[in-house]
Design an enzyme around this catalytic site. Structure first.
Site, short mmCIF file in Angstrom:
data_model
loop_
_atom_site.label_atom_id
_atom_site.label_comp_id
_atom_site.label_asym_id
_atom_site.label_seq_id
_atom_site.Cartn_x
_atom_site.Cartn_y
_atom_site.Cartn_z
N ASN A 110 1.41 -2.60 5.42
CA ASN A 110 0.62 -1.38 5.62
C ASN A 110 -0.72 -1.40 4.90
OD1 ASN A 110 0.19 1.71 5.91
ND2 ASN A 110 0.30 1.38 3.69
N SER B 242 1.48 3.51 -2.43
CA SER B 242 1.25 4.56 -3.42
C SER B 242 0.50 5.76 -2.85
CB SER B 242 0.47 4.00 -4.61
OG SER B 242 -0.82 3.56 -4.20
N ARG B 243 -0.01 5.64 -1.62
CA ARG B 243 -0.81 6.74 -1.08
C ARG B 243 -0.75 6.69 0.45
NH1 ARG B 243 -6.70 4.50 -2.98
NH2 ARG B 243 -7.37 6.51 -2.18
N TYR C 256 -13.15 -3.97 11.96
CA TYR C 256 -11.82 -3.51 11.56
C TYR C 256 -10.83 -3.66 12.71
CZ TYR C 256 -8.22 -0.06 10.28
OH TYR C 256 -7.03 0.57 10.01
N GLY D 260 0.82 -1.21 0.00
CA GLY D 260 0.00 0.00 0.00
C GLY D 260 0.85 1.26 0.00
N SER E 271 -3.79 -0.13 14.53
CA SER E 271 -4.66 1.03 14.73
C SER E 271 -4.83 1.33 16.21
CB SER E 271 -6.04 0.77 14.11
OG SER E 271 -6.96 1.78 14.46
N ASP F 292 -3.15 -7.12 -4.99
CA ASP F 292 -4.32 -7.12 -4.12
C ASP F 292 -3.96 -7.96 -2.91
OD1 ASP F 292 -6.69 -7.44 -2.79
OD2 ASP F 292 -7.80 -8.29 -4.49
N LYS G 121 -7.24 -5.93 13.29
CA LYS G 121 -5.98 -5.32 13.69
C LYS G 121 -5.48 -5.92 15.00
CE LYS G 121 -5.22 -2.35 10.36
NZ LYS G 121 -4.10 -2.58 9.42
#
Length: 259
Positions: free
Chosen positions: A101, A20-21, A164, A18, A151, A69, A168
């Site tokens: 990430n 790229s952003r 979520y 992850g 998180s 993915d 985590k």
């Protein structure tokens, strides 16, 4: 008395999922500023990935973007093959750092969460982390580092985040077991748990929704939500030789959220 060890000679290489952003992008660029090359993944936006490659080059380092993915374990063997080719392009056989990430968001009360919602989170946030790490273990150098991104929601509860946060939480347990099992190879494994950060994650809600931004600010000791520059440099620092003795820890980077 021996001096404190410094980084081993030669360019270090990181794999960041992850990248790229958001936090992943900032981590790749923070590592570049520390002289670390990167192989990073992106889900679909090739233009964003290309921009990160260019920014890393501007910092004097190499970065290679690979599509992945992380919720589809069926892609992992092909991905590892592509990683080997990327390492060849970087004149290396192995890499040094892995940052798990990549992630997706989900907001729904327990009573409203569907089985598919939970399965989707499981595939990306736990199953993907578990098996991608497993597949990459033969390629990571002894004495390397792994960081799993969690998180703040595993420490405090925020309605609508149960699914979520539970995934985590599983990653945090996995981190400790990885640290135990990989200790014989000198590989340190830690969890970094960001608080609320102003990115486009969750549709940019912390960044773009004034009410949410205000709520986060009020519950954070330092008085504001985080930004990517609060997280990426910390991860890069944790991966460095200076923090070689930090292992099996959960490190929250939240500005003192809900204390």
């Amino acid at each position: 008395m021996n001096a404190i060890a410094t980084e081993k000679p030669g360019t270090k290489i990181a794999i960041v999922t992850g990248g790229s952003r958001g936090l992943g992008r900032n981590t790749v660029l923070s590592l570049a500023r520390r002289g670390v090359d990167a192989i990073f993944t992106y889900r679909s936006n090739q233009a964003e990935a290309a921009e990160v490659v260019q920014l890393a080059a501007a910092a004097g380092r190499k970065a290679i973007a690979l599509p992945l993915d992380t919720g589809n374990t069926g892609e992992f063997d092909v991905f590892v093959h592509e990683v080997r080719k990327a390492l060849d392009a970087l004149d290396a056989e192995r890499f040094d750092y892995l940052v798990n990430n990549a992630g997706t968001s989900h907001h729904a009360l327990i009573a409203e969460t569907t089985e598919e919602d939970l399965d989707s989170l499981y595939r990306v946030h736990f199953k993907g982390v578990f098996f991608l790490t497993q597949k990459l273990l033969p390629l990571i150098n002894d004495g390397g580092r792994i960081v799993n991104v969690s998180s703040g929601l595993t420490r405090f509860s925020y309605p609508g985040s149960a699914s979520y946060a539970s995934m985590k939480g599983a990653v945090e347990v996995l981190t400790r077991y990885l640290a135990k099992e990989l200790g014989s190879r000198g590989i340190a494994v830690n969890t970094v748990a960001p608080g609320a950060v102003q990115t486009d994650f969750s549709g940019g809600i912390v960044r773009d929704n004034p009410e949410v931004n205000r709520q986060v600010s009020e519950m954070t000791a330092l008085g504001r939500p985080g930004v990517p520059d609060d997280i990426g440099p910390m991860i890069a620092s944790l991966l460095s030789e200076e923090n070689r003795w930090v292992n099996a820890q959960r490190i929250e980077v939240s500005g003192g959220m809900v204390i």
